[in-house]
Design a protein around this motif. Structure first.
Motif, PDB file in Angstrom:
ATOM      1  N   GLU A 139       0.875  -1.176   0.000  1.00 26.05           N
ATOM      2  CA  GLU A 139       0.000   0.000   0.000  1.00 26.05           C
ATOM      3  C   GLU A 139       0.908   1.220   0.000  1.00 26.05           C
ATOM      4  OE1 GLU A 139      -2.863  -0.079   3.172  1.00 26.05           O
ATOM      5  OE2 GLU A 139      -3.804  -1.931   2.462  1.00 26.05           O
ATOM      6  N   GLU A 141       1.622   5.095   0.502  1.00 25.32           N
ATOM      7  CA  GLU A 141       0.969   6.155   1.279  1.00 25.32           C
ATOM      8  C   GLU A 141       1.902   7.336   1.579  1.00 25.32           C
ATOM      9  OE1 GLU A 141      -1.375   4.630   4.487  1.00 25.32           O
ATOM     10  OE2 GLU A 141      -1.812   2.754   3.407  1.00 25.32           O
ATOM     11  N   ASP A 170       2.445   0.744   3.654  1.00 29.54           N
ATOM     12  CA  ASP A 170       1.647   0.082   4.698  1.00 29.54           C
ATOM     13  C   ASP A 170       1.440  -1.366   4.246  1.00 29.54           C
ATOM     14  OD1 ASP A 170      -0.172  -0.733   6.595  1.00 29.54           O
ATOM     15  OD2 ASP A 170      -1.835   0.453   5.791  1.00 29.54           O
TER      16      ASP A 170
HETATM   17 MN    MN Z   1      -3.050   1.536   4.444  1.00 25.62          MN
END
Ligand code: MN
Length: 296
Positions: A139, A141, A170
């Motif tokens: 992920e 971010e 993440d």
């Molecule tokens: Mn996340």
């Protein structure tokens, strides 16, 4: 200014491929707990401190940043907060593997926590559980680094509490419906599952953090491409939301949420995150040395 932690938790300023050692600007008393140096520097940051550091850089010679090991810029934050479901197009793409109920975003869900012990830096490796057949996802971010203590911070004042920005992955073990519905905090807190870096960039070099291209590549192939303008709950509102629950502390990290395009990584991959005006870093994915007593 781009502030980094490197080697044995030394403090550096990155500039044009060089890193300048400015560890002398934190008290020697912190030599006993060097992983706290950056949190101390953030808490005691001021225009005077910045000017003194700039003077040190002007009078010293850097060394190639490629020759040091970059650690997480804040190696030991009190908190790592994270926003779930914060880009509209990501909501729904996990289908039966999703935790968030349909139509709910971070505005309704609030935040979750990642363990600070899951943090690594740009010069380290993502380690997946040995022999696992579970799905582990990237992920991509934008991370916000908090600069000051704050409680009940109204949205209009929120950016005053931002020390800077960083890239954050993440990493997540996905739910296997009916067989592995572990809590989100645990699935996202395996050691090395929160790479952050390569440095913290101060807001003066970032400008509007609500309009930054955010891209993630696996083995050179673009997997996620989005812009922070599409955040459902923006940075100011996230700070208002979290500080309404508990006090924010200098060095706290807020992972602002992932856009669509999350997908699996496996040992042997190389994962690159690139956020406009913030930086980029590429980490290898390896498999842990040993099978855990309770394997996943
Ligand atoms: Mn996340």
């Amino acid at each position: 200014m781009k502030l980094a932690s490197f080697n044995d938790f030394r403090i550096g300023v990155a500039s044009n491929g060089q890193i300048f050692d400015v560890t002398g600007h934190v008290p020697t008393g912190l030599d006993a707990i060097p992983q706290q140096r950056m949190s101390w520097l953030i808490e005691h940051w001021s225009e005077e401190a910045r000017t003194e550091i700039e003077q040190t850089i002007a009078q010293s010679s850097g060394r190639p940043i490629d020759g040091v090991q970059l650690l997480a810029p804040v190696p030991s934050p009190a908190h790592v907060f994270a926003a779930p479901a914060n880009y509209q197009k990501h909501i729904g793409e996990l289908q039966e593997r999703a935790v968030t109920k349909k139509g709910r975003s971070a505005r309704e869900q609030g935040f979750f926590l990642k363990a600070p012990g899951s943090i690594i830096g740009a010069g380290q490796a993502i380690s997946l559980p040995k022999g696992s057949e579970r799905r582990f996802d990237h992920e991509s971010e934008l991370a916000v680094i908090i600069g000051k203590h704050g409680r009940n911070i109204p949205r209009k004042d929120a950016l005053d509490y931002v020390f800077g920005y960083s890239c954050l992955m993440d990493l997540t073990m996905r739910i296997e419906p009916d067989t592995g519905e572990e809590e989100r905090s645990m699935r996202k807190s395996f050691a090395s599952f929160t790479p952050i870096g390569p440095w913290i960039v101060t807001p003066d070099e970032v400008g509007n953090a609500g309009e930054l291209a955010n891209r993630l590549y696996v083995n050179g192939e673009l997997r996620q491409g989005a812009n922070t303008r599409d955040l459902i709950v923006g940075i100011e509102e996230l700070i208002e939301l979290i500080s309404s629950v508990l006090p924010l502390q200098p060095g706290d990290i807020i992972a602002t949420g992932t856009p669509e395009g999350v997908g699996p990584i496996t040992a042997g991959d190389r994962v690159k995150i690139d956020i406009e005006r913030v930086g980029e870093m590429t980490l290898p994915v390896v498999e842990a040395d040993a099978v855990a007593p309770r394997p996943y």
